[in-house]
Design an enzyme around this catalytic site. Structure first.
Site, PDB file in Angstrom:
ATOM      1  N   SER A 110       0.804  -1.229   0.000  1.00 32.34           N
ATOM      2  CA  SER A 110       0.000   0.000   0.000  1.00 32.34           C
ATOM      3  C   SER A 110       0.835   1.277   0.000  1.00 32.34           C
ATOM      4  O   SER A 110       0.318   2.342  -0.320  1.00 32.34           O
ATOM      5  CB  SER A 110      -0.928   0.017   1.222  1.00 32.34           C
ATOM      6  N   ASP A 122      -4.027   8.141   7.885  1.00 30.87           N
ATOM      7  CA  ASP A 122      -5.115   7.317   8.415  1.00 30.87           C
ATOM      8  C   ASP A 122      -4.676   6.399   9.552  1.00 30.87           C
ATOM      9  O   ASP A 122      -5.398   5.475   9.917  1.00 30.87           O
ATOM     10  CB  ASP A 122      -5.748   6.487   7.294  1.00 30.87           C
ATOM     11  N   HIS A 128      -1.014   4.829   6.983  1.00 27.70           N
ATOM     12  CA  HIS A 128      -0.304   5.423   5.853  1.00 27.70           C
ATOM     13  C   HIS A 128      -0.083   6.914   6.099  1.00 27.70           C
ATOM     14  O   HIS A 128      -0.710   7.498   6.989  1.00 27.70           O
ATOM     15  CB  HIS A 128      -1.095   5.210   4.559  1.00 27.70           C
TER      16      HIS A 128
END
Length: 372
Positions: free
Chosen positions: A40, A343, A346
Site C-alpha cells: 500500500s 489514516d 499510511h
C-alpha cells in the site's frame, strides 16, 4: 579577418565545448521507465481493481485522494505517494497500475508499470497459512507480482531479450515485507516468533531482486521498513505503561528496534547481491531515516499532532481500528499538511513528498544507464 579575431573565436569555441562536455558528463541518468513492486505504500490502483473485495476497500472511496486527485484512485493517502514524486522527479508520467484494464493502449505502459498491491506480502500466503495466520484473499505476494512483470515484458518488449528493454529502467523492489509482520503482530503472535520471519521475508525480497536482475535490470532500489513504533495503529494497539518504553518523540522503542532488525538483515542481503552482480547498481532505500527526517525535522508539520492521524477518531492517537478512515462518521482534519499520518497506517501526501525528497537525493546519483 584578423589573426587576433580568429584566435579569440577559436578559444571561445574551445571554452564552450569544454563546458558542454562538463554539463553532459554531469547529466543525471536518463531513466525512461519505472517498475514498482510492493504494497500500500506504493499501490496506485491495483487493490481496488482486484475483485469485489478490493473494490470495497477504503482507498476506493473518499476522503482518499481528496487533496490532489479530487477523487479516490486507490492510493492509500489523501494525495500522491513517493512513487508519484519519483516519477515526476524523473520527468515521467505517473505509473499505471497493472490491473487497469481500461487502459488498452500499450503506450500507456511505455514508461513502466506499477505492480504493487495494498495489503500484499513478500512471502506467499502458504507461509502464513502454515502458521495459522489469516491473510486476505486479495494478497498478491511478490511471486505473483513477478509473474505479472514477466508477462508484461513478454507482451511489450519488442527486442529479442528483455535485457534491452530494461537498460534504462529503474526497479523499485518495495517497500514490501511490512505486512508479513503486521499479520503476525495483529493476530497475537509474539515478537520472538515474528522475528523468526525476518530471514524468510528478506530472502524473498532478495530472490525477487535476483529475478529482475537476471531479466536485465541494472538499476534496482530495495527499500527498508518504516519505524512502525511511530505509527498510530501500533501506538494504539500495543500501549505500554512504562514511559521508558517510548523514545523522546513518543515512539515505541521495541517496535522500532524490530524494524531496524529487518533493515539490517536486508542491507546484508543487498551487500551479497552487489557481490553477486557487480555490474548492477543495487541501492538500499532508507525509508526508516527518511521518516525520521520528517518526524524530527523542521519541515512544517504540527508537532502537537506528529503521532496522530489526520483521518481518524478516538484515543490518544486519533485512531480506532474498528472505525477507520473512510467509514461513516469518521472525520478528516481540516489541514492534512499539518499531519504526518493520514489514516494511522499510511502517510499524508506532504509527508510522502518530504520522504521522497530525502530518498531521491540519495539514490538518484547512483544509477547507471544503457546506451540511449
Amino acid at each position: 579577418m584578423s589573426t587576433t579575431s580568429t584566435t579569440t573565436e577559436a578559444l571561445s569555441l574551445l571554452v564552450l565545448m569544454f563546458f558542454v562536455s562538463i554539463v553532459h558528463a554531469t547529466d543525471p541518468c536518463q531513466i525512461n521507465s519505472i517498475y514498482q513492486f510492493g504494497d500500500s505504500i506504493a499501490d496506485t490502483g491495483n487493490l481496488i481493481r482486484n475483485g469485489p473485495i478490493g473494490a470495497k476497500s477504503h482507498a476506493a472511496s473518499f476522503p482518499y485522494g481528496q487533496t490532489y486527485f479530487n477523487q479516490p484512485t486507490g492510493r492509500c493517502s489523501n494525495g500522491q505517494l513517493m512513487i508519484d514524486y519519483l516519477a515526476r522527479r524523473l520527468r515521467l508520467p505517473l505509473l499505471n497500475p497493472y490491473l487497469n484494464v481500461n487502459t488498452t493502449q500499450p503506450s500507456s505502459y511505455n514508461n513502466g508499470v506499477n505492480f504493487a498491491v495494498a495489503g500484499s506480502t513478500a512471502l506467499n500466503s502458504s507461509f502464513f497459512n502454515a502458521r495459522s495466520l489469516h491473510v486476505p484473499a486479495t494478497n498478491t505476494p511478490l511471486s505473483t507480482q513477478l509473474a505479472w512483470f514477466k508477462s508484461h515484458l513478454r507482451t511489450t518488449c519488442n527486442n529479442p531479450s528483455s535485457y534491452d528493454c530494461l537498460k534504462q529502467s529503474l526497479i523499485m523492489m518495495g517497500e514490501i515485507g511490512g505486512n508479513d509482520y503486521n499479520y503476525g503482530f495483529f493476530q497475537g503472535k509474539t515478537t520472538e516468533e515474528i522475528r523468526s520471519y525476518i530471514p524468510h521475508v528478506v530472502g524473498a525480497i532478495a530472490a525477487a531482486a535476483r529475478e529482475v536482475i537476471r531479466a536485465g535490470a541494472v538499476n534496482v532500489v530495495i527499500p527498508g521498513n518504516f519505524p512502525v513504533g511511530c505509527f498510530p495503529i501500533y501506538l494504539t494497539s500495543f500501549p505500554v505503561n512504562d514511559p521508558k518504553a517510548y523514545d523522546d518523540k513518543g515512539c515505541l522503542i521495541h517496535l522500532n528496534e524490530f524494524a531496524m532488525d529487518h533493515n539490517n538483515q536486508l542491507q546484508e542481503a543487498i551487500s551479497s547481491l552487489k557481490k553477486e552482480f557487480p555490474g548492477v547498481v543495487i541501492v538500499y532505500g532508507d525509508y526508516y531515516n527518511a521518516f525520521q527526517y520528517v518526524l524530527r525535522g523542521s519541515v512544517g508539520f504540527d508537532k502537537s499532532v506528529a503521532l496522530k492521524s489526520c483521518c481518524g477518531i478516538g484515543g490518544a492517537y486519533n485512531y480506532d481500528g474498528m472505525r477507520q478512515c473512510g467509514a461513516v462518521g469518521v472525520p478528516v482534519c481540516q489541514n492534512p499538511d499539518k499531519f504526518i499520518s493520514w489514516d494511522g497506517v499510511h502517510l499524508t501526501q506532504k509527508a510522502y513528498r518530504f520522504m521522497s525528497k530525502f530518498i531521491n537525493n540519495k539514490i538518484l546519483p547512483q544509477f547507471k544507464c544503457g546506451v540511449a
